[in-house]
Design a protein around this motif. Structure first.
Motif, PDB file in Angstrom:
ATOM      1  N   GLY A  17       0.790  -1.201   0.044  1.00 43.35           N
ATOM      2  CA  GLY A  17       0.031  -0.077   0.149  1.00 43.35           C
ATOM      3  C   GLY A  17       0.939   1.380   0.090  1.00 43.35           C
ATOM      4  O   GLY A  17       1.896   1.301  -0.537  1.00 43.35           O
ATOM      5  N   CYS A  18       0.318   2.218   0.440  1.00 48.86           N
ATOM      6  CA  CYS A  18       0.942   3.693   0.619  1.00 48.86           C
ATOM      7  C   CYS A  18       0.475   4.375   1.561  1.00 48.86           C
ATOM      8  O   CYS A  18      -0.817   4.677   1.425  1.00 48.86           O
ATOM      9  N   SER A  19       1.005   5.173   2.472  1.00 53.48           N
ATOM     10  CA  SER A  19       0.263   5.953   3.481  1.00 53.48           C
ATOM     11  C   SER A  19      -0.309   7.122   2.916  1.00 53.48           C
ATOM     12  O   SER A  19      -1.358   7.774   3.491  1.00 53.48           O
ATOM     13  N   VAL A  48      -0.924  10.997  -7.955  1.00 48.59           N
ATOM     14  CA  VAL A  48      -0.804   9.636  -8.575  1.00 48.59           C
ATOM     15  C   VAL A  48      -0.874   8.590  -7.307  1.00 48.59           C
ATOM     16  O   VAL A  48      -1.339   7.477  -7.400  1.00 48.59           O
ATOM     17  N   ASN A  49      -0.269   9.075  -6.210  1.00 46.22           N
ATOM     18  CA  ASN A  49      -0.326   7.872  -4.863  1.00 46.22           C
ATOM     19  C   ASN A  49      -1.628   8.117  -4.210  1.00 46.22           C
ATOM     20  O   ASN A  49      -1.764   8.602  -3.156  1.00 46.22           O
ATOM     21  N   THR A  50      -2.638   7.587  -5.103  1.00 49.09           N
ATOM     22  CA  THR A  50      -4.092   7.582  -4.444  1.00 49.09           C
ATOM     23  C   THR A  50      -4.598   6.556  -5.134  1.00 49.09           C
ATOM     24  O   THR A  50      -4.365   5.808  -6.300  1.00 49.09           O
ATOM     25  N   HIS A 110       0.617  12.464   4.560  1.00 49.38           N
ATOM     26  CA  HIS A 110       1.954  12.765   4.401  1.00 49.38           C
ATOM     27  C   HIS A 110       2.519  11.306   3.939  1.00 49.38           C
ATOM     28  O   HIS A 110       2.106  10.100   4.529  1.00 49.38           O
ATOM     29  N   CYS A 111       3.576  11.120   3.377  1.00 54.34           N
ATOM     30  CA  CYS A 111       4.481   9.934   3.330  1.00 54.34           C
ATOM     31  C   CYS A 111       5.388   9.478   4.392  1.00 54.34           C
ATOM     32  O   CYS A 111       5.961  10.348   4.737  1.00 54.34           O
ATOM     33  N   GLU A 112       4.961   8.547   4.946  1.00 58.22           N
ATOM     34  CA  GLU A 112       5.621   7.966   6.160  1.00 58.22           C
ATOM     35  C   GLU A 112       7.132   7.830   5.856  1.00 58.22           C
ATOM     36  O   GLU A 112       7.632   7.439   6.981  1.00 58.22           O
ATOM     37  N   LEU A 122      12.946   3.541   5.414  1.00 55.77           N
ATOM     38  CA  LEU A 122      12.610   2.342   4.565  1.00 55.77           C
ATOM     39  C   LEU A 122      11.327   2.646   4.289  1.00 55.77           C
ATOM     40  O   LEU A 122      10.430   2.951   5.142  1.00 55.77           O
ATOM     41  N   CYS A 123      10.650   2.037   2.955  1.00 52.56           N
ATOM     42  CA  CYS A 123       9.189   2.134   2.761  1.00 52.56           C
ATOM     43  C   CYS A 123       8.929   0.654   2.978  1.00 52.56           C
ATOM     44  O   CYS A 123       9.136  -0.138   2.171  1.00 52.56           O
ATOM     45  N   PRO A 124       7.975   0.278   3.909  1.00 50.80           N
ATOM     46  CA  PRO A 124       7.704  -1.099   4.294  1.00 50.80           C
ATOM     47  C   PRO A 124       6.894  -1.728   2.956  1.00 50.80           C
ATOM     48  O   PRO A 124       6.761  -2.662   2.895  1.00 50.80           O
TER      49      PRO A 124
HETATM   50 FE1  SF4 Z   1       3.808   5.620  -0.347  1.00 48.17          FE
HETATM   51 FE2  SF4 Z   1       5.855   7.176   0.667  1.00 48.17          FE
HETATM   52 FE3  SF4 Z   1       6.115   4.382   0.417  1.00 48.17          FE
HETATM   53 FE4  SF4 Z   1       6.270   5.969  -1.807  1.00 48.17          FE
HETATM   54  S1  SF4 Z   1       7.623   5.912  -0.148  1.00 48.17           S
HETATM   55  S2  SF4 Z   1       4.853   4.001  -1.538  1.00 48.17           S
HETATM   56  S3  SF4 Z   1       4.758   7.539  -0.869  1.00 48.17           S
HETATM   57  S4  SF4 Z   1       4.515   5.372   1.717  1.00 48.17           S
END
Ligand code: SF4
Ligand code: 13P
Length: 302
Positions: free
Chosen positions: A87-89, A115-117, A172-174, A258-260
């Protein structure tokens, strides 16, 4: 290494037999990015490239909203995401109902959606943008005021570059929200001469301390053209790993957030996706056409 190379060999063979291509975001780990991906890039490049794919199957090594965008642009192709939970925060910070309420609150103000939606949120908006084209998209509308969703920091950072007034949301992006201005000052003290590149999802006070702000592709291009001898990329960890491999003569300082979600994608589940043809991305008919329009409008601008 032998397991790694077994997965790589299997994926290369499966790509042929399935007539598949792998699109990988810049935040994918180097084994994916450098060994099995056919097309790599930022969110904008992946959306653009998705339009021209000839293969029958697209594997999206990235997060779910990217796979949805690829599917929107290729409704008749099979689009696979190796982990459904990627997913994505930012995508999680807003619902279609939130967007409808904003439209009621600000009648006539165009809604620009990052686009992050989800596709359902895109469907409620007028046009999409990425970090690579947000300013151009907003200015293309020829209005005094826009609503920009859902990333508060991206919206505020872009607002600082344009005369257009920007109404923001609270997403926000985590990964990027964790960088601080103090951290940048410390980096400069500890690594004299370091050139600081920051992603515009970082808070505005972080960008104020940076030498350059841009999308992941813009950061790569900066390194390629300017060759800063000592550089730090304030973004997800794998980005520096991928770029550093290409420039062994440059010193990369690597504070690591890191992006989990990005990290749920592995060689193992890419292989499994191609073996089983799962998980197939589908988009509800009730939203697909409107969401596609918002993405296509964006691609027509830049
Ligand atoms: Fe979403 Fe941030 Fe991960 Fe990109 S880096 S996928 S914006 S949480
Ligand atoms: P870009 O690659 O478009 O800069 O996006 C960064 C990001 O966080 C994607 O999830």
């Amino acid at each position: 290494w032998s397991m790694l190379s077994e997965d790589i060999d299997a994926i290369i063979a499966l790509k042929k037999s399935r007539n598949a291509v792998i699109l990988a975001h810049n935040y994918q780990t180097p084994d994916i990015f450098h060994c099995v991906a056919d097309i790599v890039g930022d969110s904008l490049a992946l959306a653009r490239e998705a339009m021209h794919v000839q293969a029958d199957v697209i594997v999206l090594a990235g997060v779910h909203f990217m796979a949805e965008t690829a599917k929107l642009l290729n409704p008749s192709k099979t689009v696979l995401i190796p982990d459904r939970g990627a997913g994505c925060s930012l995508a999680d910070s807003i619902t279609p109902e939130d967007v409808r309420l904003l439209r009621q609150k600000y009648p006539g103000v165009p809604i620009v959606t990052y686009v992050n939606t989800s596709a359902a949120v895109k469907a409620e908006s007028d046009i999409c943008c990425t970090s690579g084209n947000a300013k151009a998209v907003i200015e293309s509308l020829g209005v005094e005021r826009v609503i920009m969703l859902p990333d508060e920091y991206l919206a505020r950072n872009i607002a600082a570059e344009t005369k257009v007034k920007v109404i923001t949301w609270t997403g926000h992006c985590e990964v990027h929200e964790r960088f601080t201005a103090e951290e940048v000052r410390q980096l400069r003290e500890n690594h004299p001469g370091v050139v600081v590149l920051a992603h515009p999802e970082c808070p505005p006070d972080v960008l104020a301390e940076a030498d350059f702000a841009g999308s992941t592709a813009a950061m790569s291009s900066y390194v390629a053209s300017k060759r800063p001898p000592r550089v730090v990329l304030l973004t997800e960890c794998s980005m520096s790993d991928n770029v550093a491999i290409q420039y062994p003569d440059l010193e990369f300082i690597r504070p690591c957030n890191l992006c989990p979600h990005m990290k749920t994608i592995t060689l193992g589940n890419i292989r499994h996706a191609l073996e089983t043809m799962q998980h197939q991305v589908t988009i509800d008919d009730s939203v697909a056409a409107r969401a596609r329009l918002a993405v296509e409008r964006m691609l027509a601008v830049t």
